[in-house]
Design a protein around this motif. Structure first.
Motif, short mmCIF file in Angstrom:
data_model
loop_
_atom_site.label_atom_id
_atom_site.label_comp_id
_atom_site.label_asym_id
_atom_site.label_seq_id
_atom_site.Cartn_x
_atom_site.Cartn_y
_atom_site.Cartn_z
N ILE A 1 5.94 23.29 17.75
CA ILE A 1 6.30 22.28 16.71
C ILE A 1 5.26 21.45 16.36
CG2 ILE A 1 8.14 19.96 16.73
CD1 ILE A 1 9.95 21.66 18.77
N ILE A 2 4.57 20.99 17.29
CA ILE A 2 3.37 19.85 16.75
C ILE A 2 2.67 20.71 15.71
CG2 ILE A 2 1.60 18.63 17.84
CD1 ILE A 2 4.17 17.45 18.34
N ALA A 3 2.26 21.73 16.09
CA ALA A 3 1.33 22.55 15.30
C ALA A 3 2.00 22.67 13.82
CB ALA A 3 0.94 23.87 15.92
N ASP A 4 3.07 22.96 13.62
CA ASP A 4 3.95 23.17 12.34
C ASP A 4 3.82 21.87 11.73
OD1 ASP A 4 5.10 24.67 10.22
OD2 ASP A 4 7.05 24.40 11.47
N ASN B 1 8.89 12.57 17.53
CA ASN B 1 10.23 12.62 16.75
C ASN B 1 10.20 13.14 15.58
OD1 ASN B 1 11.66 11.58 19.09
ND2 ASN B 1 11.33 9.49 18.79
N ARG B 2 9.05 12.57 14.73
CA ARG B 2 8.80 12.85 13.34
C ARG B 2 8.49 14.59 13.40
NH1 ARG B 2 5.69 8.33 13.04
NH2 ARG B 2 3.85 9.45 12.98
N MET C 1 16.38 24.01 5.46
CA MET C 1 15.97 24.40 4.12
C MET C 1 15.73 25.78 4.06
SD MET C 1 13.78 21.11 2.61
CE MET C 1 12.21 22.15 2.64
N GLU C 2 14.83 26.44 4.91
CA GLU C 2 14.73 27.98 4.86
C GLU C 2 15.81 28.52 5.07
OE1 GLU C 2 11.79 28.20 7.86
OE2 GLU C 2 10.06 27.58 6.57
N GLY C 3 16.75 28.13 5.94
CA GLY C 3 18.19 28.86 6.10
C GLY C 3 18.92 28.87 5.08
N VAL D 1 10.38 19.99 11.67
CA VAL D 1 10.85 21.24 12.14
C VAL D 1 12.03 21.56 11.86
CG1 VAL D 1 10.85 23.13 13.88
CG2 VAL D 1 8.64 21.62 13.39
N LEU D 2 13.19 20.69 12.15
CA LEU D 2 14.47 21.03 12.03
C LEU D 2 14.73 20.95 10.49
CD1 LEU D 2 16.04 18.80 14.91
CD2 LEU D 2 15.80 21.37 14.93
#
Length: 126
Positions: free
Chosen positions: A114-117, A11-12, A23-25, A17-18
């Motif tokens: 997602i996990i890697a990021d 979940n974290r 933020m990047e957007g 990632v979201l």
């Protein structure tokens, strides 16, 4: 069975990632000059609704960019997008995501990235 610690970690990771994508957007939108900053809140929401419908219908890079920019402007104003006004389109997106997730290895590829990021960000934090 998935343990609570594993579920909390997952979940974290998804939340991270979201938030990072938002933020990047927003940063990219601001860098391009905030094209929608002159709209009043009602006009912004109306544009967002039409843009969302167009993006779901067309799925083009251009329609996605407009949708991202309108969402960024909404985020900058600390408002919430009017998802209750696009329920049909939202359901279409969920169906498409479900079909994509059912493809072989899709969940592993998505989950793995997602996990890697997230792990990479936590490692840089320390």
């Amino acid at each position: 069975m998935i343990e609570d610690d594993e579920l909390n970690f997952a979940n974290r990771a998804v939340e991270y990632v979201l938030a990072k994508a938002r933020m990047e957007g927003v940063a990219a939108y601001v860098g391009r000059g905030r094209n929608f900053s002159g709209l009043g809140n009602d006009a912004l929401m109306a544009e967002w609704i039409e843009s969302f419908k167009r993006w779901v219908r067309d799925m083009t890079p251009e329609s996605r960019q407009v949708q991202n920019d309108l969402s960024a402007e909404i985020e900058l104003r600390n408002l919430e997008p009017p998802l209750d006004q696009v329920t049909e389109e939202w359901n279409i997106l969920k169906e498409r995501a479900q079909r994509a997730a059912e493809k072989p290895d899709a969940a592993d590829k998505i989950g793995g990235s997602i996990i890697a990021d997230y792990v990479d960000a936590k490692t840089r934090e320390n």
